[in-house]
Design an enzyme around this catalytic site. Structure first.
Site, short mmCIF file in Angstrom:
data_model
loop_
_atom_site.label_atom_id
_atom_site.label_comp_id
_atom_site.label_asym_id
_atom_site.label_seq_id
_atom_site.Cartn_x
_atom_site.Cartn_y
_atom_site.Cartn_z
N HIS A 152 0.85 -1.19 0.00
CA HIS A 152 0.00 0.00 0.00
C HIS A 152 0.89 1.25 0.00
O HIS A 152 1.99 1.22 0.56
CB HIS A 152 -0.93 -0.01 1.23
N GLU B 221 -3.54 3.08 -7.17
CA GLU B 221 -3.95 4.20 -6.31
C GLU B 221 -2.95 5.35 -6.43
O GLU B 221 -1.89 5.30 -5.78
CB GLU B 221 -4.00 3.76 -4.84
O1 G3P Z 1 -6.55 1.62 0.39
C1 G3P Z 1 -7.53 2.55 0.09
C2 G3P Z 1 -7.00 3.89 -0.06
O2 G3P Z 1 -5.68 4.17 0.04
C3 G3P Z 1 -7.87 4.93 -0.59
O3 G3P Z 1 -8.10 5.78 0.46
O4 G3P Z 1 -9.36 7.41 1.71
O5 G3P Z 1 -8.87 7.80 -0.69
O6 G3P Z 1 -10.52 6.05 -0.05
P1 G3P Z 1 -9.29 6.83 0.34
#
Ligand code: G3P
Length: 227
Positions: A93, A141
């Site tokens: 992550h 992400e």
């Molecule tokens: O692992 C999920 C993440 O990093 C996304 O976070 O708070 O943007 O939904 P968020």
């Protein structure tokens, strides 16, 4: 896991740790049962066993260490997660990045122990590199969007689309997920249209004023997609 899937990463928020981790997991299980859409939860390593005992939806660890069982104080090995019937591991992550050799180790350890693996990537180059390890899922992400209000599917649609294309070319069995800033069913819908097989979400659920409504809204974007 079956797809589409909503993976709720509890991170270390006050709103999703301790007893709240169990409460949100039970809520997720109820909604998943009602809608027929897969929801997985990723509690902290302190809460994970308690959550595992209380729900039958998939439970993922937020992290595991690239070690075999042995003299490693304060670390978590994959075999130990297997002992407690944890379904999978989130690896690399953005908030817990690993070396490429460690990612390789953990994907192999997951496979050897029957745990599914979600490897997070922060850009296309990293996506291309980790696809060679054939994890079950790659979750793209962009770090700058994590925790914000603009979703990856709106702000960086090309990243999702290109990731899907590149991963397909390397290993068609890997399913691409995406996350960061996902807050609404509309964000989810857009991500699915771009080829994502599910969503990794944290603040959009955990920090919502009404968590049940937030989950239900996100699931609207998944509708009745594949299986
Ligand atoms: O692992 C999920 C993440 O990093 C996304 O976070 O708070 O943007 O939904 P968020």
């Amino acid at each position: 896991m079956k797809t589409p899937v909503l993976v709720i990463n509890f991170k270390s928020y006050r709103e999703s740790t301790g007893r709240k981790a169990v409460e949100i997991s039970k809520l997720a299980e109820k909604i998943s049962r009602e809608t027929g859409i897969e929801i997985a939860v990723a509690p902290t390593s302190v809460d994970i066993v308690k959550v595992r005992e209380q729900v039958s939806i998939p439970v993922f660890a937020q992290h595991a260490d690239p070690i075999t069982p042995g003299p490693y104080t304060g670390r978590i090995n994959v075999e130990n997660l297997k002992d407690w019937n944890i379904d999978g591991i989130i690896i690399n992550h953005s908030e817990y990045q690993l070396r490429i050799s460690e990612i390789d180790f953990l994907v192999k350890a997951g496979r050897a122990n029957g745990l599914e693996t979600i490897v997070c990537t922060n850009n296309i180059d990293v996506t291309r590199a980790v696809a060679e390890f054939s994890p079950d899922y790659i979750a793209i992400e962009p770090p700058e969007l994590i925790g914000g209000d603009i979703s990856v599917s709106k702000a960086r649609p090309e990243v999702v689309e290109n990731s899907v294309r590149i991963v397909e070319r390397i290993d068609r069995n890997i399913k691409v997920l995406c996350g960061a800033g996902v807050k609404t069913g509309e964000d989810v819908k857009r991500a699915m249209e771009l080829g994502s097989r599910g969503i990794l979400v944290a603040s959009g659920v955990v920090k919502a004023r009404n968590i049940e409504n937030a989950i239900r809204d996100l699931l609207k974007g998944m509708g009745e997609m594949d299986g």
